[in-house]
Design an enzyme around this catalytic site. Structure first.
Site, PDB file in Angstrom:
ATOM      1  N   ASP A 127       2.044  -0.891  12.069  1.00  0.00           N
ATOM      2  CA  ASP A 127       0.702  -1.324  11.678  1.00  0.00           C
ATOM      3  C   ASP A 127       0.385  -2.749  12.131  1.00  0.00           C
ATOM      4  OD1 ASP A 127       0.194   1.131  10.535  1.00  0.00           O
ATOM      5  OD2 ASP A 127       0.920   0.536   8.561  1.00  0.00           O
ATOM      6  N   LYS A 180       0.833  -1.206   0.000  1.00  0.00           N
ATOM      7  CA  LYS A 180       0.000   0.000   0.000  1.00  0.00           C
ATOM      8  C   LYS A 180       0.866   1.254   0.000  1.00  0.00           C
ATOM      9  CE  LYS A 180      -2.844   0.968   3.684  1.00  0.00           C
ATOM     10  NZ  LYS A 180      -2.696   2.377   4.110  1.00  0.00           N
ATOM     11  N   ARG A 234      -7.321  -2.618  10.017  1.00  0.00           N
ATOM     12  CA  ARG A 234      -6.360  -3.515  10.680  1.00  0.00           C
ATOM     13  C   ARG A 234      -6.938  -4.113  11.957  1.00  0.00           C
ATOM     14  NH1 ARG A 234      -2.331  -2.973   7.042  1.00  0.00           N
ATOM     15  NH2 ARG A 234      -1.787  -0.859   6.435  1.00  0.00           N
ATOM     16  N   SER A 292       7.532   9.561  12.124  1.00  0.00           N
ATOM     17  CA  SER A 292       6.471   9.227  11.175  1.00  0.00           C
ATOM     18  C   SER A 292       6.959   9.330   9.739  1.00  0.00           C
ATOM     19  CB  SER A 292       5.294  10.193  11.394  1.00  0.00           C
ATOM     20  OG  SER A 292       4.543  10.324  10.207  1.00  0.00           O
ATOM     21  N   GLN A 348       5.080   9.417   7.200  1.00  0.00           N
ATOM     22  CA  GLN A 348       4.208  10.327   6.453  1.00  0.00           C
ATOM     23  C   GLN A 348       4.696  11.764   6.583  1.00  0.00           C
ATOM     24  OE1 GLN A 348       0.248   9.415   7.833  1.00  0.00           O
ATOM     25  NE2 GLN A 348       0.214   7.459   6.757  1.00  0.00           N
TER      26      GLN A 348
HETATM   27  C1  S3P Z   1       2.526   4.948   6.278  1.00  0.00           C
HETATM   28  C2  S3P Z   1       3.183   5.291   7.419  1.00  0.00           C
HETATM   29  C3  S3P Z   1       2.714   4.920   8.768  1.00  0.00           C
HETATM   30  C4  S3P Z   1       1.698   3.791   8.728  1.00  0.00           C
HETATM   31  C5  S3P Z   1       0.669   3.991   7.657  1.00  0.00           C
HETATM   32  C6  S3P Z   1       1.312   4.121   6.292  1.00  0.00           C
HETATM   33  C7  S3P Z   1       3.085   5.407   4.998  1.00  0.00           C
HETATM   34  O1  S3P Z   1       2.151   6.055   9.381  1.00  0.00           O
HETATM   35  O2  S3P Z   1       1.088   3.641   9.975  1.00  0.00           O
HETATM   36  O3  S3P Z   1      -0.232   2.900   7.636  1.00  0.00           O
HETATM   37  O4  S3P Z   1       2.709   4.871   3.927  1.00  0.00           O
HETATM   38  O5  S3P Z   1       3.926   6.304   5.025  1.00  0.00           O
HETATM   39  P1  S3P Z   1       3.081   7.131  10.170  1.00  0.00           P
HETATM   40  O6  S3P Z   1       4.129   7.528   9.240  1.00  0.00           O
HETATM   41  O7  S3P Z   1       2.196   8.286  10.525  1.00  0.00           O
HETATM   42  O8  S3P Z   1       3.564   6.394  11.375  1.00  0.00           O
END
Ligand code: S3P
Length: 427
Positions: A314, A21, A387, A166, A168
């Site tokens: 996750d 994903k 999840r 994080s 993200q």
């Molecule tokens: C993700 C980063 C994670 C994860 C999310 C997908 C990504 O979040 O929990 O399901 O694709 O960058 P965080 O970066 O906020 O921890």
């Protein structure tokens, strides 16, 4: 929608799990920021990634998805145009946060919103550094929560020390940094998933690491290319856990992504005594992958400290399920980030597993499970979180009687067809 599960016989077979994903989101977004045709296959045809595609189309990007092959005609971010309406990220924080970073470099006003779950998630963590880079960005909800209104352009590089580990946030800053004058230095944050860094390097971005923990990106153009996406290790983990916990099981999971920043669940269950064999290891498009063979194993409890969490963020709810069946205590700490995911995953997994007879105690930053305990079927709630729904289904396979998981439809966010696949593997 309700989904019913009952105690299962052994799971057996060979499976290709859904495509990753995180990598599917990134292939679409970076492809849209690159110049030329990017293809990504197999692309995850599931809720979250479809949200990313629909936002990019609203920004004028030419995107085709045929079967599970994605084709993006990139003309650079300069070709993105102001959308006619609100960009809908729906349930996907990855869509919202990564696109906010990319849009911080674009000189037009736009709004990006999400569903009720996404509207509860914190955005201050990207708003503050993106503002420092020169973007005008605001969270219209209480406490800087979505919807976000962004008016970007004229970014300058900054030095920023990550406050939460994080991927993200890190990715949002990298995508903004790609369009900013000077250097953007990101300090810390190296233990969260590094897919964005790897794909940016693959596409020729001027990105480097300085010392242990500084990531530096400079303004650069991206080159399009063909991206081969491995299976999602997070999705694989649900099948892996099911096979571990249901006696007599043996599964072969083919072509699973084995990026070390994602593989924390494998090392933790290994410590618990799980029998998982890796084979066919190879690297493609800067991402390692291989096959995982797993057989049912008797597990012992484990203590998981905070430094390990980013690599299994996750999979933590699944660890609670494994802990129920393991001998002794399983303790997870330093996982407070789980409280601000699609649901409060600590409260959700503890509350729902307790309905099934688990001896699990909620901690502010994790949980403590006393195992082994006999789980019994119950009516449980996904709380709208994919999840949590799948973790409860795994618990149901080793519980006496019937378990009904309500709100099952959220599973389509990351693993459409999960229930059917479990049934096939049991038969
Ligand atoms: C993700 C980063 C994670 C994860 C999310 C997908 C990504 O979040 O929990 O399901 O694709 O960058 P965080 O970066 O906020 O921890």
């Amino acid at each position: 929608m309700d989904m019913t599960f009952s105690k299962a016989g052994p799971l057996r077979g060979e499976v290709s799990v859904p495509p990753d994903k995180s990598l599917s989101h990134r292939a679409a977004i970076l492809g849209a920021m690159a110049r030329g045709r990017t293809t990504a296959a197999p692309f995850l045809r599931a809720g979250d990634c479809l949200s990313t595609l629909s936002c990019l189309r609203d920004l004028g990007v030419d995107i085709r998805l045929q079967g599970n092959r994605l084709q993006v005609e990139g003309k650079g971010p300069e070709a993105w145009r102001q959308p006619g309406g609100v960009l809908e990220a729906e349930n996907s924080a990855t869509t919202m946060r990564l696109l906010a970073g990319a849009l911080a470099g674009r000189p037009f006003r736009c709004e990006i919103d999400g569903d009720a779950s996404l509207r509860r998630r914190p955005m201050g963590r990207i708003i503050e550094p993106l503002r420092r880079m020169g973007a005008r960005i605001e969270g219209m909800g209480e406490g800087n929560r979505p919807p976000l209104v962004i008016e970007g352009g004229n970014l300058r590089g900054i030095e920023y020390r990550m406050e939460v580990d994080s991927a993200q946030v890190k990715s949002a800053l990298l995508l903004a940094g790609l369009q900013a004058e000077g250097e953007t230095r990101i300090l810390g944050g190296r233990s969260s998933r590094d897919h964005t860094e790897r794909m940016l390097l693959l596409m020729g971005a001027d990105l480097s690491c300085e010392g242990e923990d500084a990531l530096v990106i400079r303004k650069s153009e991206l080159a399009a290319g063909d991206i081969e996406i491995p299976g999602d290790i997070s999705s694989a983990s649900f099948l892996l856990a099911a096979a571990l916990l249901v006696p007599g099981s043996r599964l072969l999971l083919k072509g699973v992504g084995l990026n070390p920043t994602r593989a924390g669940f494998l090392s933790v269950i290994n410590t618990m005594g799980a029998l998982v064999m890796e084979s066919g290891y190879r690297e493609a498009c800067n991402e390692p992958r291989g096959d995982l063979e797993v057989g049912s194993s008797s597990l012992t409890g484990v203590e998981v400290e905070g430094w390990r969490i980013p690599a299994l963020i996750d999979e933590v709810p699944l660890l609670a399920v494994a802990g129920c069946r393991a001998r002794g205590a399983t303790v997870v700490r330093g996982a407070e980030e789980l409280r601000v995911k699609e649901s409060d995953r600590i409260a959700a997994i503890c509350g729902e597993l307790r309905k099934m007879g688990a001896k699990i105690e909620e901690l502010p930053d994790g949980f403590l499970v006393e195992g082994p305990c006999e789980l019994k079927g119950a009516r449980v709630d996904s709380r709208g979180d994919h999840r949590i729904a799948m973790a409860l289904a795994v618990a149901a396979l080793c519980a006496e009687g019937e378990t009904v998981v309500s709100g099952w439809e959220c599973v389509d966010i990351s693993f459409p067809g999960f229930a059917g696949l479990l049934r096939e593997l049991v038969a």
